[in-house]
Design a protein around this motif. Sequence first.
Motif, PDB file in Angstrom:
ATOM      1  N   VAL A 157      16.824  59.315  64.152  1.00 20.54           N
ATOM      2  CA  VAL A 157      17.390  58.127  63.529  1.00 20.54           C
ATOM      3  C   VAL A 157      17.852  58.497  62.128  1.00 20.54           C
ATOM      4  N   LYS A 158      18.927  57.888  61.709  1.00 20.45           N
ATOM      5  CA  LYS A 158      19.499  58.167  60.400  1.00 20.45           C
ATOM      6  C   LYS A 158      18.464  57.881  59.310  1.00 20.45           C
ATOM      7  N   GLY A 159      18.386  58.778  58.345  1.00 21.75           N
ATOM      8  CA  GLY A 159      17.461  58.603  57.238  1.00 21.75           C
ATOM      9  C   GLY A 159      16.123  59.289  57.437  1.00 21.75           C
ATOM     10  N   ARG A 160      15.910  59.878  58.603  1.00 18.02           N
ATOM     11  CA  ARG A 160      14.671  60.603  58.891  1.00 18.02           C
ATOM     12  C   ARG A 160      15.004  62.068  59.136  1.00 18.02           C
ATOM     13  N   GLY A 200      13.346  50.021  61.374  1.00 24.11           N
ATOM     14  CA  GLY A 200      13.525  48.871  62.262  1.00 24.11           C
ATOM     15  C   GLY A 200      14.983  48.625  62.598  1.00 24.11           C
ATOM     16  N   GLN A 201      15.851  48.724  61.606  1.00 25.64           N
ATOM     17  CA  GLN A 201      17.285  48.525  61.834  1.00 25.64           C
ATOM     18  C   GLN A 201      17.843  49.633  62.716  1.00 25.64           C
ATOM     19  N   ARG A 202      17.396  50.861  62.494  1.00 28.36           N
ATOM     20  CA  ARG A 202      17.867  51.985  63.323  1.00 28.36           C
ATOM     21  C   ARG A 202      17.396  51.829  64.768  1.00 28.36           C
ATOM     22  N   LEU A 203      16.179  51.323  64.969  1.00 25.91           N
ATOM     23  CA  LEU A 203      15.680  51.100  66.329  1.00 25.91           C
ATOM     24  C   LEU A 203      16.467  49.989  67.020  1.00 25.91           C
ATOM     25  N   GLU A 204      16.870  48.980  66.264  1.00 28.50           N
ATOM     26  CA  GLU A 204      17.704  47.924  66.839  1.00 28.50           C
ATOM     27  C   GLU A 204      19.007  48.517  67.370  1.00 28.50           C
TER      28      GLU A 204
END
Length: 76
Positions: free
Chosen positions: A62-65, A19-23
């Motif tokens: 996205v970071k972390g994926r 969610g934070q990465r999508l923001e």
Amino acid sequence: MGAPGRINYTIIGDAVNVGQRLEQLGKVVFAEGCETAILVSGATAAELGPEFHPAPAGRHRVKGRAGEIDVFSLGA
């Protein structure tokens, strides 16, 4: 989490991170011409009710994926 005498509410986990990465991604994808971008993952878009009409916004890293995720826009 936090000191014993202090109440501290924290949310953690993969969904929060995505969610934070999508923001942050919304600031890049809709940098011009859009006041507000609401982006959701493909998993979230699949769970939305019929009153929502998610529009594909592409596949993004996205970071972390490890790989790319499907991203959808709501109301843009």
